[in-house]
Design a protein around this motif. Structure first.
Motif, PDB file in Angstrom:
ATOM      1  N   GLU A 186      55.747  67.839  69.550  1.00 40.18           N
ATOM      2  CA  GLU A 186      56.514  68.988  70.021  1.00 40.18           C
ATOM      3  C   GLU A 186      55.739  69.803  71.048  1.00 40.18           C
ATOM      4  OE1 GLU A 186      57.646  71.146  66.560  1.00 40.18           O
ATOM      5  OE2 GLU A 186      59.180  69.700  65.963  1.00 40.18           O
ATOM      6  N   ASN A 187      54.979  69.145  71.922  1.00 38.76           N
ATOM      7  CA  ASN A 187      54.257  69.887  72.952  1.00 38.76           C
ATOM      8  C   ASN A 187      55.249  70.488  73.954  1.00 38.76           C
ATOM      9  OD1 ASN A 187      54.301  68.336  75.724  1.00 38.76           O
ATOM     10  ND2 ASN A 187      54.066  66.749  74.150  1.00 38.76           N
ATOM     11  N   ASP A 188      54.787  71.506  74.664  1.00 39.23           N
ATOM     12  CA  ASP A 188      55.652  72.197  75.630  1.00 39.23           C
ATOM     13  C   ASP A 188      55.132  72.095  77.058  1.00 39.23           C
ATOM     14  OD1 ASP A 188      53.404  73.773  75.500  1.00 39.23           O
ATOM     15  OD2 ASP A 188      54.436  75.629  74.996  1.00 39.23           O
ATOM     16  N   PHE A 189      54.291  71.096  77.334  1.00 41.50           N
ATOM     17  CA  PHE A 189      53.611  71.017  78.626  1.00 41.50           C
ATOM     18  C   PHE A 189      54.587  70.943  79.796  1.00 41.50           C
ATOM     19  CE2 PHE A 189      50.435  68.436  75.920  1.00 41.50           C
ATOM     20  CZ  PHE A 189      49.937  69.603  75.347  1.00 41.50           C
ATOM     21  N   ASP A 190      55.679  70.216  79.599  1.00 43.33           N
ATOM     22  CA  ASP A 190      56.627  70.028  80.704  1.00 43.33           C
ATOM     23  C   ASP A 190      57.503  71.251  80.937  1.00 43.33           C
ATOM     24  OD1 ASP A 190      55.633  67.507  81.136  1.00 43.33           O
ATOM     25  OD2 ASP A 190      57.137  66.494  79.915  1.00 43.33           O
ATOM     26  N   ASN A 234      27.297  78.838  79.493  1.00 41.31           N
ATOM     27  CA  ASN A 234      27.903  78.353  78.261  1.00 41.31           C
ATOM     28  C   ASN A 234      29.149  77.565  78.612  1.00 41.31           C
ATOM     29  OD1 ASN A 234      29.923  78.861  75.723  1.00 41.31           O
ATOM     30  ND2 ASN A 234      27.788  78.711  75.084  1.00 41.31           N
ATOM     31  N   PHE A 235      29.293  76.436  77.939  1.00 41.61           N
ATOM     32  CA  PHE A 235      30.412  75.528  78.170  1.00 41.61           C
ATOM     33  C   PHE A 235      31.281  75.499  76.925  1.00 41.61           C
ATOM     34  CE2 PHE A 235      31.940  71.293  77.016  1.00 41.61           C
ATOM     35  CZ  PHE A 235      32.712  70.931  78.111  1.00 41.61           C
ATOM     36  N   SER A 236      32.596  75.547  77.114  1.00 39.19           N
ATOM     37  CA  SER A 236      33.495  75.454  75.976  1.00 39.19           C
ATOM     38  C   SER A 236      34.823  74.844  76.423  1.00 39.19           C
ATOM     39  CB  SER A 236      33.741  76.837  75.361  1.00 39.19           C
ATOM     40  OG  SER A 236      34.427  76.713  74.122  1.00 39.19           O
ATOM     41  N   PHE A 237      35.605  74.389  75.452  1.00 37.65           N
ATOM     42  CA  PHE A 237      36.897  73.779  75.771  1.00 37.65           C
ATOM     43  C   PHE A 237      37.869  74.057  74.634  1.00 37.65           C
ATOM     44  CE2 PHE A 237      34.555  70.724  73.329  1.00 37.65           C
ATOM     45  CZ  PHE A 237      35.496  70.196  72.463  1.00 37.65           C
ATOM     46  N   LYS A 238      39.140  73.871  74.934  1.00 36.33           N
ATOM     47  CA  LYS A 238      40.182  74.084  73.939  1.00 36.33           C
ATOM     48  C   LYS A 238      41.280  73.051  74.137  1.00 36.33           C
ATOM     49  CE  LYS A 238      42.374  76.491  70.712  1.00 36.33           C
ATOM     50  NZ  LYS A 238      41.864  76.648  69.331  1.00 36.33           N
ATOM     51  N   PHE A 239      41.438  72.154  73.134  1.00 36.59           N
ATOM     52  CA  PHE A 239      42.568  71.234  73.145  1.00 36.59           C
ATOM     53  C   PHE A 239      43.803  72.004  72.707  1.00 36.59           C
ATOM     54  CE2 PHE A 239      39.449  67.757  73.099  1.00 36.59           C
ATOM     55  CZ  PHE A 239      40.058  66.879  73.982  1.00 36.59           C
ATOM     56  N   LEU A 240      44.913  71.699  73.349  1.00 40.02           N
ATOM     57  CA  LEU A 240      46.136  72.444  73.098  1.00 40.02           C
ATOM     58  C   LEU A 240      47.263  71.533  72.649  1.00 40.02           C
ATOM     59  CD1 LEU A 240      46.036  74.597  76.351  1.00 40.02           C
ATOM     60  CD2 LEU A 240      45.251  75.300  74.099  1.00 40.02           C
ATOM     61  N   LYS A 241      47.992  71.981  71.650  1.00 42.88           N
ATOM     62  CA  LYS A 241      49.238  71.327  71.267  1.00 42.88           C
ATOM     63  C   LYS A 241      50.395  71.935  72.055  1.00 42.88           C
ATOM     64  CE  LYS A 241      47.688  68.693  67.809  1.00 42.88           C
ATOM     65  NZ  LYS A 241      47.812  67.226  67.740  1.00 42.88           N
ATOM     66  N   LYS A 242      50.306  73.268  72.244  1.00 43.60           N
ATOM     67  CA  LYS A 242      51.319  73.981  73.014  1.00 43.60           C
ATOM     68  C   LYS A 242      50.639  75.026  73.893  1.00 43.60           C
ATOM     69  CE  LYS A 242      55.153  73.490  69.750  1.00 43.60           C
ATOM     70  NZ  LYS A 242      56.205  74.190  68.977  1.00 43.60           N
ATOM     71  N   LEU A 243      51.058  75.098  75.147  1.00 36.89           N
ATOM     72  CA  LEU A 243      50.468  76.058  76.066  1.00 36.89           C
ATOM     73  C   LEU A 243      50.798  77.496  75.656  1.00 36.89           C
ATOM     74  CD1 LEU A 243      50.947  74.451  79.596  1.00 36.89           C
ATOM     75  CD2 LEU A 243      48.803  74.960  78.437  1.00 36.89           C
ATOM     76  N   LYS A 244      51.954  77.692  75.052  1.00 39.61           N
ATOM     77  CA  LYS A 244      52.336  79.052  74.676  1.00 39.61           C
ATOM     78  C   LYS A 244      51.422  79.624  73.599  1.00 39.61           C
ATOM     79  CE  LYS A 244      55.814  78.171  71.047  1.00 39.61           C
ATOM     80  NZ  LYS A 244      55.120  78.935  70.008  1.00 39.61           N
ATOM     81  N   ASP A 245      50.706  78.767  72.879  1.00 39.55           N
ATOM     82  CA  ASP A 245      49.819  79.226  71.815  1.00 39.55           C
ATOM     83  C   ASP A 245      48.399  79.498  72.308  1.00 39.55           C
ATOM     84  OD1 ASP A 245      51.897  78.988  70.000  1.00 39.55           O
ATOM     85  OD2 ASP A 245      51.358  76.939  69.427  1.00 39.55           O
ATOM     86  N   PHE A 246      48.147  79.264  73.589  1.00 43.25           N
ATOM     87  CA  PHE A 246      46.785  79.430  74.109  1.00 43.25           C
ATOM     88  C   PHE A 246      46.472  80.907  74.295  1.00 43.25           C
ATOM     89  CE2 PHE A 246      43.954  79.394  78.024  1.00 43.25           C
ATOM     90  CZ  PHE A 246      42.794  79.153  77.297  1.00 43.25           C
ATOM     91  N   ASP A 247      45.481  81.381  73.548  1.00 40.04           N
ATOM     92  CA  ASP A 247      45.016  82.769  73.657  1.00 40.04           C
ATOM     93  C   ASP A 247      43.860  82.797  74.656  1.00 40.04           C
ATOM     94  OD1 ASP A 247      44.059  85.332  73.373  1.00 40.04           O
ATOM     95  OD2 ASP A 247      44.155  85.353  71.187  1.00 40.04           O
TER      96      ASP A 247
END
Length: 441
Positions: free
Chosen positions: A107-111, A184-197
């Motif tokens: 249920e990703n929302d990338f598109d 400092n290096f960091s990353f965040k995998f996302l299931k939905k872009l709307k949930d990215f804080d």
């Protein structure tokens, strides 16, 4: 490519088993340097690995054109390749399993977000870093989005397909104070872009970067040590091949002859989970078409199984664990985990530091490949982190070296936290070790 046409022509030419492995992929990459787009790239690929058995030898060829007009040439090349093989190694074209796990619909929302929306996410994030980070010097950001689809169909009845979607945002912040630079290096995998804080993500990186200034080294000694979840993931990622059956076969694992024996502490349970929700990549079958399943590798310190593909399972007279994977379509099948998980405890990270009271928190390790001997388990790696004083993270520590043996480390874990994170195909929490050797000043 029309598999039925491929099979018909293959059988007519004397090939008696045939398999078509197809990988489709789409990728989008956007790179920012400070507040400017540095690079934007979008690609589509469609590649094939075709295996055929001819005169009791198996050969593989790779093609990048989805063209049925190429089938005659493909068959010709397969027969030529098989005819040149003189080895009598066992081979497997798998007929499939009765059941394959059904995963929830992605249920990703990338598109739902335009290209400009994704660019704006990075642009706003870059502006936030520039305005909020003390001693700001530069920030590099990237957004990567990918779609991957693998299908395998063969003449023995196998016909499977898996799909994975992911998006990841990566940031590296560089700050400069009095001529001294920290990053400092960091990353965040996302299931939905709307949930990215985005701002919480940035604040965490800013705090970690700025807190490194005025770091000290510490005297060489034995210390109570907490390894952060990312460090634990990194260590398990480097050492995970010790659990691979091909490593055991090639005498490259210190766990040889250790099945059903105690190899780690009572509180260590390691599981390979192909369906982990926290992982951006879930697999219902491996690259040989074998149905994947959750496998317990180590249970309460006891080694229960190695990870197998069809070849190593036959060699060791056991069953495959569904870990036969390729590093790319053009490579032969090897062994790898889906997601290697260290089962968490019940203690929060904050409470873990309280239990240590005074010690060292390691948050970053460098030189893992140069300073690690996977065969013996020895490691000697440069690291950095923080002092732990009165149960809280204190002053930054740098220019220290952590040394020991992997097997000793995982035999002496005093407590395991519950703060699991996903990093490099590993899912693990922070751990507390009662005593580790640190070399400093």
């Amino acid at each position: 490519m029309d598999f039925e046409l491929l099979k018909q022509k293959a059988f007519a030419s004397g090939i008696n088993q045939i398999e078509l492995y197809e990988e489709k992929a789409h990728s989008l990459n956007i790179n920012f340097f400070d507040e400017t787009i540095d690079q934007r790239e979008e690609n589509d690929t469609n590649v094939f690995a075709i295996r055929g058995v001819y005169n009791n030898q198996i050969a593989t060829i790779y093609v990048e054109n989805d063209d049925n007009n190429e089938i005659d040439e493909i068959i010709k090349r397969l027969k030529e390749a098989a005819s040149s093989i003189t080895k009598n190694d066992p081979f497997f074209i798998y007929g499939g399993d009765e059941n394959y796990t059904k995963l929830p619909i992605d249920e990703n929302d990338f598109d739902k977000y335009s290209l400009q929306d994704k660019i704006d996410i990075l642009k706003n994030l870059a502006s936030y870093f520039k305005s909020k980070a003390p001693y700001f010097y530069h920030v590099q950001l990237s957004y990567e989005q990918g779609y991957n689809e693998v299908s395998i169909i063969n003449s023995n009845g196998l016909n499977v397909c898996r799909k994975n979607n992911f998006a990841v945002i990566v940031a590296e912040l560089i700050c400069q104070k009095d001529g001294e630079m920290k990053n400092n290096f960091s990353f965040k995998f996302l299931k939905k872009l709307k949930d990215f804080d985005a701002f919480s993500f940035a604040d965490d990186i800013i705090e970690k970067t700025v807190s490194q200034f005025d770091a000290i080294t510490i005297p060489s000694n034995s210390y109570k040590v907490v390894l952060s979840n990312e460090v634990v993931c990194s260590l398990l990622g480097v050492y995970q091949s010790i659990f691979y059956a091909n490593s055991v076969k090639d005498k490259l694992s210190f766990l040889e002859n250790s099945i059903n024996k105690k190899v780690f502490g009572d509180n260590v349970t390691l599981v390979d989970d192909p369906f982990l929700k926290a992982s951006p990549f879930n697999n219902t079958f491996d690259d040989e078409g074998v149905a994947t399943r959750k496998n317990t590798i180590v249970e309460n310190g006891y080694l229960k199984t190695f990870a197998h593909n069809l070849s190593t399972a036959a060699y060791f007279n056991t069953k495959t664990t569904g870990n036969g994977f390729k590093s790319s379509t053009s490579k032969s099948v090897g062994i790898s985990f889906n997601t290697l998980c260290l089962e968490p405890g019940e203690t929060s990270f904050t409470d873990l530091l309280c239990k240590v009271n005074d010690g060292v928190l390691i948050t970053d390790i460098t030189g893992l490949h140069a300073g690690v001997n996977v065969i013996s388990g020895d490691f000697n790696v440069q690291c950095s982190g923080y002092l732990i004083k009165n149960g809280k993270k204190d002053r930054a520590v740098t220019l220290i070296v952590l040394s020991g043996k992997f097997q000793d480390l995982f035999n002496n874990i005093k407590e395991i936290a519950n703060d699991c994170t996903y990093y490099r195909d590993v899912y693990a929490p922070s751990i507390y070790i009662e005593s580790m050797n640190i070399s400093g000043k």
